[in-house]
Motif scaffolding. Structure first.
Motif, PDB file in Angstrom:
ATOM      1  N   ARG A 126       1.892  -1.545  -2.350  1.00  0.00           N
ATOM      2  CA  ARG A 126       2.711  -0.990  -1.282  1.00  0.00           C
ATOM      3  C   ARG A 126       4.151  -1.455  -1.392  1.00  0.00           C
ATOM      4  O   ARG A 126       4.744  -1.915  -0.428  1.00  0.00           O
ATOM      5  CB  ARG A 126       2.132  -1.317   0.084  1.00  0.00           C
ATOM      6  CG  ARG A 126       1.651  -2.722   0.193  1.00  0.00           C
ATOM      7  CD  ARG A 126       1.213  -3.048   1.583  1.00  0.00           C
ATOM      8  NE  ARG A 126       0.150  -2.200   2.061  1.00  0.00           N
ATOM      9  CZ  ARG A 126       0.084  -1.753   3.302  1.00  0.00           C
ATOM     10  NH1 ARG A 126       1.011  -2.035   4.154  1.00  0.00           N
ATOM     11  NH2 ARG A 126      -0.926  -1.035   3.700  1.00  0.00           N
ATOM     12  N   ILE A 132      -4.733  -0.924   8.623  1.00  0.00           N
ATOM     13  CA  ILE A 132      -3.411  -0.933   7.970  1.00  0.00           C
ATOM     14  C   ILE A 132      -3.579  -0.819   6.461  1.00  0.00           C
ATOM     15  O   ILE A 132      -2.826  -0.092   5.798  1.00  0.00           O
ATOM     16  CB  ILE A 132      -2.642  -2.218   8.353  1.00  0.00           C
ATOM     17  CG1 ILE A 132      -2.269  -2.186   9.830  1.00  0.00           C
ATOM     18  CG2 ILE A 132      -1.396  -2.377   7.492  1.00  0.00           C
ATOM     19  CD1 ILE A 132      -1.769  -3.507  10.360  1.00  0.00           C
ATOM     20  N   ALA A 187       6.718 -11.354   4.103  1.00  0.00           N
ATOM     21  CA  ALA A 187       6.178 -11.940   2.880  1.00  0.00           C
ATOM     22  C   ALA A 187       5.025 -11.138   2.293  1.00  0.00           C
ATOM     23  O   ALA A 187       4.919 -11.026   1.072  1.00  0.00           O
ATOM     24  CB  ALA A 187       5.729 -13.374   3.150  1.00  0.00           C
ATOM     25  N   VAL A 188       4.157 -10.603   3.134  1.00  0.00           N
ATOM     26  CA  VAL A 188       2.985  -9.923   2.571  1.00  0.00           C
ATOM     27  C   VAL A 188       2.949  -8.432   2.915  1.00  0.00           C
ATOM     28  O   VAL A 188       1.921  -7.781   2.735  1.00  0.00           O
ATOM     29  CB  VAL A 188       1.660 -10.609   2.985  1.00  0.00           C
ATOM     30  CG1 VAL A 188       1.582 -11.998   2.417  1.00  0.00           C
ATOM     31  CG2 VAL A 188       1.479 -10.654   4.481  1.00  0.00           C
ATOM     32  N   THR A 189       4.056  -7.889   3.376  1.00  0.00           N
ATOM     33  CA  THR A 189       4.243  -6.445   3.601  1.00  0.00           C
ATOM     34  C   THR A 189       3.085  -5.795   4.374  1.00  0.00           C
ATOM     35  O   THR A 189       2.540  -4.776   3.957  1.00  0.00           O
ATOM     36  CB  THR A 189       4.460  -5.688   2.272  1.00  0.00           C
ATOM     37  OG1 THR A 189       3.302  -5.837   1.454  1.00  0.00           O
ATOM     38  CG2 THR A 189       5.678  -6.184   1.542  1.00  0.00           C
ATOM     39  N   MET A 236      -0.879  -5.945  -1.230  1.00  0.00           N
ATOM     40  CA  MET A 236       0.586  -6.058  -1.314  1.00  0.00           C
ATOM     41  C   MET A 236       1.126  -5.339  -2.540  1.00  0.00           C
ATOM     42  O   MET A 236       2.128  -4.655  -2.470  1.00  0.00           O
ATOM     43  CB  MET A 236       0.943  -7.537  -1.443  1.00  0.00           C
ATOM     44  CG  MET A 236       1.878  -8.057  -0.441  1.00  0.00           C
ATOM     45  SD  MET A 236       2.043  -9.806  -0.716  1.00  0.00           S
ATOM     46  CE  MET A 236       3.402  -9.831  -1.828  1.00  0.00           C
ATOM     47  N   GLY A 255      -2.009   2.543   5.276  1.00  0.00           N
ATOM     48  CA  GLY A 255      -0.706   2.281   4.670  1.00  0.00           C
ATOM     49  C   GLY A 255       0.372   2.029   5.713  1.00  0.00           C
ATOM     50  O   GLY A 255       0.150   2.146   6.911  1.00  0.00           O
ATOM     51  N   SER A 256       1.546   1.687   5.228  1.00  0.00           N
ATOM     52  CA  SER A 256       2.652   1.364   6.135  1.00  0.00           C
ATOM     53  C   SER A 256       3.417   2.627   6.512  1.00  0.00           C
ATOM     54  O   SER A 256       3.246   3.690   5.913  1.00  0.00           O
ATOM     55  CB  SER A 256       3.593   0.378   5.445  1.00  0.00           C
ATOM     56  OG  SER A 256       4.030   0.922   4.222  1.00  0.00           O
ATOM     57  N   ARG A 257       4.276   2.503   7.520  1.00  0.00           N
ATOM     58  CA  ARG A 257       5.122   3.635   7.914  1.00  0.00           C
ATOM     59  C   ARG A 257       6.130   3.946   6.810  1.00  0.00           C
ATOM     60  O   ARG A 257       6.558   3.026   6.094  1.00  0.00           O
ATOM     61  CB  ARG A 257       5.855   3.304   9.224  1.00  0.00           C
ATOM     62  CG  ARG A 257       4.954   3.286  10.425  1.00  0.00           C
ATOM     63  CD  ARG A 257       5.651   2.746  11.647  1.00  0.00           C
ATOM     64  NE  ARG A 257       5.850   1.304  11.555  1.00  0.00           N
ATOM     65  CZ  ARG A 257       6.402   0.560  12.489  1.00  0.00           C
ATOM     66  NH1 ARG A 257       6.817   1.121  13.601  1.00  0.00           N
ATOM     67  NH2 ARG A 257       6.536  -0.742  12.335  1.00  0.00           N
ATOM     68  N   PHE A 282       8.948  -0.439   3.925  1.00  0.00           N
ATOM     69  CA  PHE A 282       9.159  -1.381   2.827  1.00  0.00           C
ATOM     70  C   PHE A 282       9.805  -0.651   1.651  1.00  0.00           C
ATOM     71  O   PHE A 282       9.115  -0.239   0.719  1.00  0.00           O
ATOM     72  CB  PHE A 282       7.827  -2.013   2.400  1.00  0.00           C
ATOM     73  CG  PHE A 282       7.140  -2.767   3.508  1.00  0.00           C
ATOM     74  CD1 PHE A 282       7.710  -3.927   4.029  1.00  0.00           C
ATOM     75  CD2 PHE A 282       5.948  -2.308   4.054  1.00  0.00           C
ATOM     76  CE1 PHE A 282       7.087  -4.614   5.063  1.00  0.00           C
ATOM     77  CE2 PHE A 282       5.329  -2.995   5.083  1.00  0.00           C
ATOM     78  CZ  PHE A 282       5.897  -4.148   5.591  1.00  0.00           C
ATOM     79  N   PRO A 283      11.113  -0.440   1.719  1.00  0.00           N
ATOM     80  CA  PRO A 283      11.777   0.299   0.647  1.00  0.00           C
ATOM     81  C   PRO A 283      11.769  -0.483  -0.663  1.00  0.00           C
ATOM     82  O   PRO A 283      11.715  -1.710  -0.652  1.00  0.00           O
ATOM     83  CB  PRO A 283      13.209   0.461   1.165  1.00  0.00           C
ATOM     84  CG  PRO A 283      13.382  -0.633   2.141  1.00  0.00           C
ATOM     85  CD  PRO A 283      12.045  -0.901   2.745  1.00  0.00           C
ATOM     86  N   LYS A 284      11.810   0.274  -1.743  1.00  0.00           N
ATOM     87  CA  LYS A 284      11.834  -0.387  -3.049  1.00  0.00           C
ATOM     88  C   LYS A 284      13.110  -1.212  -3.178  1.00  0.00           C
ATOM     89  O   LYS A 284      14.194  -0.759  -2.837  1.00  0.00           O
ATOM     90  CB  LYS A 284      11.784   0.647  -4.169  1.00  0.00           C
ATOM     91  CG  LYS A 284      10.395   1.199  -4.395  1.00  0.00           C
ATOM     92  CD  LYS A 284      10.378   2.192  -5.532  1.00  0.00           C
ATOM     93  CE  LYS A 284       8.973   2.700  -5.745  1.00  0.00           C
ATOM     94  NZ  LYS A 284       8.916   3.826  -6.658  1.00  0.00           N
ATOM     95  N   GLY A 340       0.167   3.907   0.750  1.00  0.00           N
ATOM     96  CA  GLY A 340      -1.028   3.349   1.354  1.00  0.00           C
ATOM     97  C   GLY A 340      -2.222   3.797   0.556  1.00  0.00           C
ATOM     98  O   GLY A 340      -2.085   4.598  -0.357  1.00  0.00           O
ATOM     99  N   SER A 386       6.594   0.540  -2.034  1.00  0.00           N
ATOM    100  CA  SER A 386       7.483   1.496  -1.374  1.00  0.00           C
ATOM    101  C   SER A 386       6.883   1.878  -0.031  1.00  0.00           C
ATOM    102  O   SER A 386       6.933   1.108   0.914  1.00  0.00           O
ATOM    103  CB  SER A 386       7.685   2.723  -2.244  1.00  0.00           C
ATOM    104  OG  SER A 386       6.438   3.294  -2.535  1.00  0.00           O
TER     105      SER A 386
END
Lengths: 431, 63
Positions: free
Chosen positions: B55, A198, A333-335, B52, A202-204, A208-210, B60, B57
């Motif tokens: 990321r 991960i 909390a930690v995205t 954290m 990275g995330s999808r 986690f939008p700004k 990655g 937005s």
């Protein structure tokens, strides 16, 4: 845990029983794969399930060609380091390409078969965490690294007479690191590998939008998820009983209690997660309950063979309470974008089981052995896998491009969806 | 910061090995190993915190 010589050999009944149990164990892999698919999106379902199969195949081939050599087997040749007057058995030295396995004792063959199933299980854990953005080539590369380099070293240390298994003999620490069904070797390692994947992939997109909360991306099929849990239970019984028989030489008479403990730990975990989500959200959450059930099974991998039934139930309850809370903390909390909840289910569940085995096992000094084992896997293998994955990602990019992620992994990688009759809507989570 | 945390974590592992070799008695050995785990936990927290920050937005490491 696994003395290099003098291990009691299995009776004929024990051999047959272990073989039957190991034939059932792949159901744990199948169940976990089904859970992984259900927790992902519908537009990536076929790629996710095919990916599970491809990852398992890659891990099996990698372990056969290279990994089994480093893993070695109980009583086999090994590289030993002499330090502080003690022998530190740190790497197996088995024959290449499984040479001579046909003539090996049946117990050694069963141990190798267990390791093959274990490496397949470990390899699909990070695949689930990378759902909806991990390319199959990336998943295969991850499985190849895990099965040839990372898992074999740990498997040797824990199961095949390595230094963790010898902690009891060398340092009077209980019976050495107790991990009969792979809570540390499979699940903690797999969960930490999932975290590394991960971090690297990275995330999808849109998760986690700004300037906002994490976007909810629920699993697409609760039936897959929950049925996967039931399928996994059968496989877990196979893993736990076979592991107890093979690695800690549990007598046949003790195996029914090990099975009972497995059931109780899973039941306690599900009940606790159900209650926590019911209290917290007003209604029980199906996917979190599934995570709780699996986390209980993972915890049982360490503890079922070494604790009495009531502590097994308590271990399950503790795991079930932690699971939904940790899933929430990791996401909000930690995205950490972990669609399958692998870090919570496999890493945290394994930690609870391993600690509990240290607390409830009858041997004095067992807690120290368990702590050293956890310190080894956490402190050495997480940085190691992260470093390997960072390097690997340069050569085989883990992540699909943004266009592939937008249209879905099925269309991008396979050219067709899992559900051709479905109308695919635009995803509103993209901003 | 993410790398700093990951470098700290093996230090915890070596502390746990040192505890095995240096302390034959159970109580100081257990205490030292728990401290080693605490060091690893700090390293993990720093690493998680480091990732954290990158990321906020949809970014990655690979992009």
């Amino acid at each position: 845990m696994t003395p290099a010589s003098g291990s009691p050999s299995l009776s004929d009944a024990g051999i047959v029983l272990d073989l039957v149990l190991l034939v059932l164990a792949p159901l744990a892999i199948a169940g976990t794969a089904l859970v992984n698919v259900g927790l992902g999106r519908s537009r990536s379902a076929a790629q996710a399930l095919l990916g599970n199969m491809v990852v398992v195949a890659t891990a099996l081939i990698g372990f056969a060609l290279v990994g089994a050599t480093f893993a070695g087997n109980t009583g086999g040749a090994a590289h030993v380091l002499h330090l502080a007057g003690k022998q530190w058995d740190w790497l197996g030295e088995g024959p290449l390409f499984l040479k001579g396995i046909v003539n090996a004792p049946v117990q050694s063959q069963l141990e190798i078969l267990f390791e093959f199933l274990a490496v397949a299980m470990a390899a699909i854990i990070p695949w689930g965490s990378g759902a909806d953005r991990l390319r199959m080539a990336g998943g295969c590369a991850i499985a190849a690294v895990l099965s040839t380099l990372v898992f074999p070293i740990l498997a040797h240390w824990v199961w095949a007479g390595g230094w963790l298994a010898q902690l009891g003999i060398n340092f009077s620490a209980g019976a050495g690191f107790l991990d009969p069904a792979g809570a540390g070797t499979i699940h903690l390692l797999g969960g930490l590998s999932a975290l590394a994947v991960i971090w690297v992939a990275g995330s999808r997109r849109g998760k986690f939008p700004k300037g906002g909360f994490a976007t909810a991306m629920p699993g697409h099929n609760a039936v897959y998820i929950l049925f996967g849990c039931l399928v996994a239970l059968v496989g877990w019984l196979g893993f736990n009983l076979a592991g107890a028989s093979l690695w800690i030489h549990a007598p046949l008479a003790s195996l029914p209690v090990t099975a009972l403990n497995t059931l109780l730990t899973a039941a306690g975990a599900l009940t606790a997660t159900y209650t926590v989500t019911r209290v917290r959200f007003g209604k029980p959450d199906a996917s979190l309950c599934a995570n709780g059930w699996l986390a209980g099974l993972v915890a049982s991998s360490a503890s079922a063979a070494v604790v009495p039934p009531i502590p097994a139930l308590l271990i399950g309850i503790a795991t079930g309470v932690i699971t939904p809370l940790l899933v929430e903390v990791l996401e909000l909390a930690v995205t950490v974008d972990d669609p399958s909840g692998a870090i919570t289910v496999h890493a945290a569940g394994a930690l609870v089981g391993l600690i509990a085995a240290g607390l409830f096992a009858p041997q004095p000094g067992q807690f120290i052995a368990q702590m050293v084992g956890i310190a080894t896997i956490l402190g050495l293998f997480l940085p190691f896998t992260y470093l390997l994955f960072k390097i690997l990602n340069r050569f085989v990019p883990f992540r699909v491009d943004s266009d592939g992620e937008r249209i879905g992994m099925d269309l991008h990688e396979l050219g067709g969806g899992a559900y051709p009759e479905f109308v695919i809507h635009r995803d509103d989570s993209y901003r | 910061m993410k790398f700093a945390g990951l470098i700290v974590m093996p230090a915890g592992f070596f502390l746990s090995i040192a505890a095995l070799v240096l302390f034959p008695a159970a109580a100081p050995r257990a205490a030292f190993i728990l401290c080693a785990l605490a060091v690893e936990a700090v390293g993990l927290i720093v690493a998680v915190r480091g990732h954290m920050e990158n990321r906020d937005s949809d970014a990655g490491d690979s992009r």
